[in-house]
Design a protein around this motif. Sequence first.
Motif, PDB file in Angstrom:
ATOM      1  N   THR A 116      29.511  54.692  51.446  1.00 27.00           N
ATOM      2  CA  THR A 116      30.457  53.432  51.320  1.00 27.00           C
ATOM      3  C   THR A 116      31.452  53.925  50.156  1.00 27.00           C
ATOM      4  O   THR A 116      30.888  54.357  49.053  1.00 27.00           O
ATOM      5  N   PRO A 117      32.797  54.036  50.341  1.00 22.94           N
ATOM      6  CA  PRO A 117      33.520  54.551  49.244  1.00 22.94           C
ATOM      7  C   PRO A 117      33.507  53.673  48.135  1.00 22.94           C
ATOM      8  O   PRO A 117      33.438  52.534  48.250  1.00 22.94           O
ATOM      9  N   LEU A 118      33.801  54.322  46.945  1.00 21.45           N
ATOM     10  CA  LEU A 118      34.156  53.281  45.753  1.00 21.45           C
ATOM     11  C   LEU A 118      34.909  52.326  45.504  1.00 21.45           C
ATOM     12  O   LEU A 118      34.651  51.210  45.136  1.00 21.45           O
ATOM     13  N   ARG A 119      35.986  52.579  46.543  1.00 29.33           N
ATOM     14  CA  ARG A 119      37.089  51.825  46.346  1.00 29.33           C
ATOM     15  C   ARG A 119      36.485  50.432  47.053  1.00 29.33           C
ATOM     16  O   ARG A 119      36.946  49.049  46.669  1.00 29.33           O
ATOM     17  N   GLU A 120      35.860  50.453  48.087  1.00 24.21           N
ATOM     18  CA  GLU A 120      35.082  49.406  49.017  1.00 24.21           C
ATOM     19  C   GLU A 120      34.213  48.542  48.141  1.00 24.21           C
ATOM     20  O   GLU A 120      33.861  47.620  48.268  1.00 24.21           O
ATOM     21  N   VAL A 121      33.335  49.594  47.372  1.00 21.56           N
ATOM     22  CA  VAL A 121      32.475  48.784  46.408  1.00 21.56           C
ATOM     23  C   VAL A 121      32.975  47.692  45.436  1.00 21.56           C
ATOM     24  O   VAL A 121      32.679  46.870  45.268  1.00 21.56           O
ATOM     25  N   PHE A 122      33.899  48.229  44.756  1.00 23.39           N
ATOM     26  CA  PHE A 122      34.800  47.475  43.799  1.00 23.39           C
ATOM     27  C   PHE A 122      35.424  46.383  44.340  1.00 23.39           C
ATOM     28  O   PHE A 122      35.704  45.244  43.844  1.00 23.39           O
ATOM     29  N   HIS A 123      36.150  46.596  45.628  1.00 16.53           N
ATOM     30  CA  HIS A 123      36.711  45.473  46.157  1.00 16.53           C
ATOM     31  C   HIS A 123      35.763  44.469  46.435  1.00 16.53           C
ATOM     32  O   HIS A 123      36.011  43.169  46.399  1.00 16.53           O
ATOM     33  N   ALA A 124      34.431  44.761  47.009  1.00 15.34           N
ATOM     34  CA  ALA A 124      33.444  43.907  47.420  1.00 15.34           C
ATOM     35  C   ALA A 124      32.836  43.269  46.275  1.00 15.34           C
ATOM     36  O   ALA A 124      32.705  41.820  46.228  1.00 15.34           O
ATOM     37  N   LEU A 125      32.871  43.942  45.032  1.00 22.64           N
ATOM     38  CA  LEU A 125      32.200  42.941  43.781  1.00 22.64           C
ATOM     39  C   LEU A 125      33.153  42.351  43.157  1.00 22.64           C
ATOM     40  O   LEU A 125      32.784  40.955  42.521  1.00 22.64           O
ATOM     41  N   PHE A 126      34.681  42.599  42.943  1.00 16.69           N
ATOM     42  CA  PHE A 126      35.522  41.770  42.123  1.00 16.69           C
ATOM     43  C   PHE A 126      36.581  41.179  43.142  1.00 16.69           C
ATOM     44  O   PHE A 126      37.348  40.628  42.340  1.00 16.69           O
ATOM     45  N   VAL A 127      36.771  41.397  44.122  1.00 17.37           N
ATOM     46  CA  VAL A 127      37.412  40.789  45.241  1.00 17.37           C
ATOM     47  C   VAL A 127      36.793  39.502  46.018  1.00 17.37           C
ATOM     48  O   VAL A 127      36.829  38.593  46.241  1.00 17.37           O
ATOM     49  N   LEU A 128      35.916  40.453  47.147  1.00 16.55           N
ATOM     50  CA  LEU A 128      35.466  39.624  48.032  1.00 16.55           C
ATOM     51  C   LEU A 128      34.067  38.801  47.737  1.00 16.55           C
ATOM     52  O   LEU A 128      34.050  37.515  47.966  1.00 16.55           O
ATOM     53  N   HIS A 129      33.457  39.273  46.517  1.00 15.74           N
ATOM     54  CA  HIS A 129      32.558  38.292  46.101  1.00 15.74           C
ATOM     55  C   HIS A 129      32.522  38.176  44.352  1.00 15.74           C
ATOM     56  O   HIS A 129      31.776  38.274  43.642  1.00 15.74           O
ATOM     57  N   ARG A 130      33.910  38.015  44.082  1.00 18.12           N
ATOM     58  CA  ARG A 130      34.168  37.937  42.500  1.00 18.12           C
ATOM     59  C   ARG A 130      33.457  36.714  42.135  1.00 18.12           C
ATOM     60  O   ARG A 130      33.097  36.755  40.790  1.00 18.12           O
ATOM     61  N   ARG A 131      33.211  35.645  42.620  1.00 15.06           N
ATOM     62  CA  ARG A 131      32.443  34.343  41.996  1.00 15.06           C
ATOM     63  C   ARG A 131      31.050  34.580  41.781  1.00 15.06           C
ATOM     64  O   ARG A 131      30.558  34.348  40.814  1.00 15.06           O
ATOM     65  N   ARG A 132      30.496  35.322  42.727  1.00  9.91           N
ATOM     66  CA  ARG A 132      28.977  35.977  42.485  1.00  9.91           C
ATOM     67  C   ARG A 132      28.975  36.916  41.522  1.00  9.91           C
ATOM     68  O   ARG A 132      28.024  36.918  40.463  1.00  9.91           O
ATOM     69  N   SER A 133      30.071  37.815  41.289  1.00 16.39           N
ATOM     70  CA  SER A 133      29.835  38.679  40.063  1.00 16.39           C
ATOM     71  C   SER A 133      30.373  37.826  38.788  1.00 16.39           C
ATOM     72  O   SER A 133      29.496  38.279  37.867  1.00 16.39           O
TER      73      SER A 133
END
Length: 491
Positions: A269-286
């Motif tokens: 999984t590319p790092l850009r997808e990792v950070f997109h998931a953490l801080f955009v897609l699931h930012r409330r969970r973060s």
Amino acid sequence: MSRPALDTVTSPSAADIIETDLPSRLDRLPWGRFHTLIVAALGVTWLLDGLEVTLAGAVAGALKASPVLRFSNADIGFASSAYIAGAVLGALGFGWLTDRLGRRKLFFITLSLYLAATAATSLSWNLASFALFRFLTGAGIGGEYAAINSTIQEFTPARVRGWTDLGINGTFWVGAALGAGGSLVLLDPRLFPGDLGWRACFFIGAALAFVIVFMRMWVPESPRWLLTHNQPHTAREIVEAIEARFHRAGRAPTAEAVRTLRLAKRTHTPLREVFHALFVLHRRRSLVGLSLMTAQAFFYNAIFFTYALVLTEFYHVPGAHVGWYLLPFALGNFLGPLVLGRAFDTLGRRTMIAFTYAISGVLLIGSGYLFERQWLDVVQQTAAWMVIFFFASAAASSAYLTVSESFPLEIRALAIAIFYALGTGIGGVAGPALFGYLIDTHERSAVFEGYLVGSGLMLAAALVAAIWGVDAERKSLEHVALPLSALRDEE
């Protein structure tokens, strides 16, 4: 009994697809000897961390009295912060490698680093060498958290994941008790004179780690990790071997429905997808994960790393006797997750997380006020801390549970690492150094102000969890957070 193999690779149009029911089959397994062995071989990481943290506090008096080191309270706080800083950086580096190279490879690497570094700590000759070896020890432990938490949860049936995770985290305090008991013997000047006692203490962890290396030899790679790295056939072989063990023991899977998952084939999984998931897609969970990790890190590390200093400075407990006060403290911490753990699977994550965080903060304010007014003797102070950390231990454990089950499968180890690093970096590194400074003022009021900061963070985290927490109880990991490579029906 074997099942039809669904984890096959097909090639519709542009992308290969893996269709599998393996995660669901793992969740349908009853609890058995296999799970117990997984917990014993991997969950011991928490025991090692508890051992290291306790030794750091228990040997504080010996380090100050050492004719070679002659540490001050500030030096001890600095060394404790070095350990936490190592854990932060180790979690990040090894967490990324865990998602990239596999769970199994990394939990051998991190354990080996811990073994070598904690043994080297016993050979320290000044503050710089002691802090360096503590930094490396922390790096091994931090890496272990990422590799171990992800592995255990990926094997644990969903219906008991909360209780299991909290129970494992509670073994931190078995290590704490072991460290406290060992320090009582090894710091006795009649048995180990001079500098020998505190040096011998650090060999306890090295000896345990040496045994654990062999216990982990039989632990397989996580089938869930293999599926997301285009190794479905290996994953199927592992799951079928596990099911065969239960079949031979006469244990049948539960009646839960078997669900099929469709994944797009990928090797990483590319790092850009990792950070997109953490801080955009699931930012409330973060936000929830960061709040919980930061609050518990400050609350625990600030108080526990300087536990011995409070006893020696304000209650005049001899350094060699600190272990006697750590033992009941460790007992309360160990019982908390065990007693309260099942409620996280029945009453629910959000309710129990908010409750344990809030009650911990309120109780610390009360006991801190009594401490500041000098209304507690050393036994009463220890009893107060036992009650507080009965709840705080479950709260801290639930923070690790939250960040490890709230994010997609492909990035779970790195997610654990990132939030452990951020939370510990913000709350944990500063905590011991701050409290070391506050204790050096010799003013109870200054220490009480530090307790108020820790309580405020816990109360704020309780509010965040109550509003935005994830209701993950009794749900599969794939249901709580859909894998990034998962395909929906329309796809």
